[in-house]
Design a protein around this motif. Sequence first.
Motif, short mmCIF file in Angstrom:
data_model
loop_
_atom_site.label_atom_id
_atom_site.label_comp_id
_atom_site.label_asym_id
_atom_site.label_seq_id
_atom_site.Cartn_x
_atom_site.Cartn_y
_atom_site.Cartn_z
N LYS A 133 0.84 -1.18 0.00
CA LYS A 133 0.00 0.00 0.00
C LYS A 133 0.89 1.24 0.00
O LYS A 133 1.78 1.37 0.82
N LEU A 134 0.60 2.16 -0.94
CA LEU A 134 1.44 3.32 -1.11
C LEU A 134 0.83 4.60 -0.54
O LEU A 134 1.33 5.69 -0.76
N ASP A 135 -0.27 4.49 0.21
CA ASP A 135 -0.99 5.68 0.64
C ASP A 135 -0.41 6.33 1.88
O ASP A 135 -0.79 7.44 2.24
N LYS A 136 0.54 5.71 2.57
CA LYS A 136 1.11 6.27 3.79
C LYS A 136 2.57 6.66 3.59
O LYS A 136 2.93 7.81 3.49
N THR A 137 3.43 5.65 3.52
CA THR A 137 4.86 5.91 3.44
C THR A 137 5.26 6.63 2.15
O THR A 137 6.09 7.53 2.17
N TYR A 138 4.65 6.25 1.03
CA TYR A 138 5.13 6.75 -0.26
C TYR A 138 4.39 7.97 -0.78
O TYR A 138 4.66 8.43 -1.87
N LYS A 139 3.47 8.51 0.01
CA LYS A 139 2.78 9.72 -0.43
C LYS A 139 3.76 10.89 -0.42
O LYS A 139 4.46 11.13 0.55
N SER A 140 3.81 11.63 -1.51
CA SER A 140 4.74 12.76 -1.63
C SER A 140 4.05 13.90 -2.35
O SER A 140 3.41 13.69 -3.38
N GLU A 141 4.17 15.11 -1.80
CA GLU A 141 3.55 16.26 -2.46
C GLU A 141 4.29 17.54 -2.14
O GLU A 141 4.89 17.69 -1.08
N LEU A 142 4.20 18.48 -3.08
CA LEU A 142 4.79 19.81 -2.92
C LEU A 142 3.64 20.79 -2.80
O LEU A 142 2.78 20.86 -3.69
N SER A 143 3.60 21.54 -1.71
CA SER A 143 2.50 22.48 -1.51
C SER A 143 2.54 23.55 -2.59
O SER A 143 3.60 23.98 -3.03
N THR A 144 1.35 23.99 -3.02
CA THR A 144 1.25 24.93 -4.14
C THR A 144 0.62 26.25 -3.73
O THR A 144 0.33 27.07 -4.57
N ALA A 145 0.40 26.47 -2.41
CA ALA A 145 -0.21 27.71 -1.96
C ALA A 145 0.71 28.88 -2.30
O ALA A 145 1.90 28.84 -2.05
N THR A 146 0.12 29.94 -2.88
CA THR A 146 0.92 31.07 -3.34
C THR A 146 1.34 31.99 -2.19
O THR A 146 2.31 32.72 -2.30
N ASN A 147 0.59 31.96 -1.08
CA ASN A 147 0.91 32.86 0.03
C ASN A 147 1.75 32.17 1.11
O ASN A 147 1.99 32.73 2.16
N GLN A 148 2.18 30.95 0.85
CA GLN A 148 3.01 30.23 1.80
C GLN A 148 4.19 29.61 1.06
O GLN A 148 4.22 29.55 -0.17
N SER A 149 5.17 29.17 1.83
CA SER A 149 6.33 28.54 1.19
C SER A 149 5.95 27.18 0.61
O SER A 149 5.01 26.54 1.07
N GLN A 150 6.67 26.76 -0.40
CA GLN A 150 6.40 25.47 -1.04
C GLN A 150 7.12 24.36 -0.28
O GLN A 150 8.24 23.98 -0.60
N ASP A 151 6.45 23.85 0.75
CA ASP A 151 7.01 22.78 1.56
C ASP A 151 6.88 21.44 0.84
O ASP A 151 5.90 21.20 0.12
N LEU A 152 7.83 20.56 1.08
CA LEU A 152 7.82 19.22 0.50
C LEU A 152 7.46 18.22 1.59
O LEU A 152 8.12 18.16 2.62
N THR A 153 6.38 17.46 1.38
CA THR A 153 5.89 16.53 2.39
C THR A 153 6.00 15.10 1.89
O THR A 153 5.56 14.77 0.79
N PHE A 154 6.59 14.24 2.72
CA PHE A 154 6.70 12.81 2.41
C PHE A 154 5.91 12.03 3.44
O PHE A 154 6.07 12.23 4.64
N GLY A 155 5.06 11.08 2.98
CA GLY A 155 4.36 10.18 3.88
C GLY A 155 3.27 10.85 4.70
O GLY A 155 2.98 12.03 4.57
N GLU A 156 2.66 10.05 5.58
CA GLU A 156 1.60 10.52 6.46
C GLU A 156 1.78 9.90 7.84
O GLU A 156 2.49 8.90 8.00
N GLY A 157 1.10 10.48 8.83
CA GLY A 157 1.13 9.93 10.18
C GLY A 157 2.54 9.84 10.73
O GLY A 157 3.32 10.79 10.66
#
Length: 204
Positions: free
Chosen positions: A7-31
Amino acid sequence: MDTDHTKLDKTYKSELSTATNQSQDLTFGEGSNKAVIKGLDTKFEDLTDLTPAEKAKYIGSAEDCGEEQTNPNMYKACVGLRNLRIQTLKSTQQALRNLYDKRKQIGSLVEKSRTVTGDEIASGVMQRYHFELQSLQALMQADTDQIRLVMEGYRYREKLYEVQQAEAQRGMLSRGARFDKSGKAIVSKPLPFFPPPSVLYKPS
């Protein structure tokens, strides 16, 4: 045949925030697998989500950045550099834990594939394990490359803060640090412009 797969929904989830008024943080995994690396456009001097406990964990005590009113530019550069270094340590620890969990996931997949026999091989289960293993390795390599690039950017941000500190200190030394009776810094007025001697004194 019904077989458990990764299952790839926890450890392998990866996203780059796209909010224009905040920094573009890089998030890996959940929990418990979550690792957040602050974007390179973060104003580290204004970072507020570093708790006193985290600061004590990584540096033991807060660095002395002096009084803000004495030299605001130097103070902001000092706090930014300190927060950046603490955030770097925090993010690195989170990322290492996340990569370790992914490595365990790959190891578990390899162990499961070794138990496949008979009808399962005929039904394509082994091929499915092989495909999953290749996918996990590719995702892990992509995550590693992203982390490496951000950490390289952190080093450039450190250099910029150090340059800003040096410039602010040089500016203070050039005019001398003076304070009134209350301890507030006295801001010197700009020096008047004097033309060079060749203009002031024309040869006769």
